[in-house]
Design an enzyme around this catalytic site. Structure first.
Site, mmCIF file in Angstrom:
data_model
loop_
_atom_site.group_PDB
_atom_site.id
_atom_site.type_symbol
_atom_site.label_atom_id
_atom_site.label_comp_id
_atom_site.label_asym_id
_atom_site.label_seq_id
_atom_site.Cartn_x
_atom_site.Cartn_y
_atom_site.Cartn_z
ATOM 1 N N ALA A 149 24.706 40.247 -28.465
ATOM 2 C CA ALA A 149 26.038 40.435 -27.629
ATOM 3 C C ALA A 149 25.747 41.836 -26.955
ATOM 4 C CB ALA A 149 27.290 40.207 -28.465
ATOM 5 N N TYR A 150 25.399 42.871 -27.805
ATOM 6 C CA TYR A 150 25.242 44.166 -27.277
ATOM 7 C C TYR A 150 23.798 44.042 -26.133
ATOM 8 C CZ TYR A 150 24.019 49.053 -27.077
ATOM 9 O OH TYR A 150 23.692 50.437 -26.644
ATOM 10 N N ALA A 151 22.881 43.486 -26.574
ATOM 11 C CA ALA A 151 21.850 43.372 -25.635
ATOM 12 C C ALA A 151 22.168 42.560 -24.251
ATOM 13 C CB ALA A 151 20.541 42.689 -26.061
ATOM 14 N N SER A 153 24.973 42.670 -22.935
ATOM 15 C CA SER A 153 25.858 43.304 -22.101
ATOM 16 C C SER A 153 25.179 44.611 -21.445
ATOM 17 C CB SER A 153 27.009 44.180 -22.918
ATOM 18 O OG SER A 153 26.543 45.075 -23.774
#
Length: 241
Positions: A149-151, A153
């Site tokens: 999810a972070y990557a 974004s």
């Protein structure tokens, strides 16, 4: 005329190191923070104590009116904006199958929407000879579990940056993204045991974690003398694959 920099997320971690480095370079710095004013005020005191110019202002980067007010205040106080550094970011680590969609939306709001709103205001205001520096992550290349999810974004940030660089053709304003590897900040260290930190610190040929100052050095160049670097993502990770 002194250059004027706006640094979102400038009260902690990499953002703090960037704010201090740009002030050391002679730029007036506006430190945008999201919650507690005390860390931001401490950065302002450190800069002004050394003879620099600094101002702290609360601004939710996901709120377009708050970002507009941030840029208005910067122009009113310092006369204009030359450099914008998007260092504000949030990170939740969880396997994709387990991620809560509220957590995904929170990262989207700060990391994608926030970058987009700040970049939009910067595109309208940054003076000739200026620079916009966004923040991605080396995880977009390293593809580590729990970072989906972070990557995702941050991959959006890498897509935005070169397109904005082309849209600002003729303005003499550069737009680049900086993609740190594992860096010793509270954001990175939170929730990781010693074995995980040791393993990640050995993943690059330098065999250490990055420091916020390592990242700030690259931002300093992009925000000042590196005028021929434009539309790029710079991976600042000690050589991690």
């Amino acid at each position: 005329m002194n250059r004027v920099a706006v640094v979102t997320g400038g009260s902690r971690g990499i953002g703090r190191a960037v704010a201090l480095r740009l002030a050391q370079d002679g730029q007036a710095v506006v430190i945008a923070y999201g919650h507690s004013s005390a860390p931001a005020d401490a950065v302002v005191s450190e800069i002004t104590g050394k003879g620099g110019q600094a101002l702290a202002m609360r601004a939710d980067v996901g709120d377009e009116q708050a970002v507009k007010a941030l840029f208005d205040a910067t122009e009113q106080h310092f006369g204009g904006v030359d450099v914008v550094v998007n260092a504000a970011g949030v990170m939740t680590l969880r396997p994709l199958a387990d991620i809560d969609l509220d957590e995904l939306d929170r990262m989207h709001r700060t990391n994608i929407r926030g970058t987009f709103i700040v970049d939009r205001e910067a595109a309208r205001r940054v003076r000739r000879g200026g620079a916009i520096v966004n923040f991605s992550t080396s995880i977009t290349r390293l593809s580590l579990p729990t970072y989906a999810a972070y990557a995702a974004s941050k991959a959006a940030v890498e897509a935005i940056s070169p397109i904005l660089a082309k849209e600002l053709r003729g303005r003499d304003v550069t737009v680049n993204a900086v993609a740190p590897g594992p860096t010793a900040t509270d954001l990175f260290l939170d929730g990781k045991d010693d074995a995980t930190i040791e393993r990640m610190s050995k993943a690059n040929p330098m065999e250490r974690l990055g420091t916020p100052e390592d990242i700030a050095e690259v931002v300093s160049s992009l925000a000042g003398p590196a005028r021929w670097v434009n539309g790029q993502t710079i991976y600042v990770n000690g050589g991690a694959a």
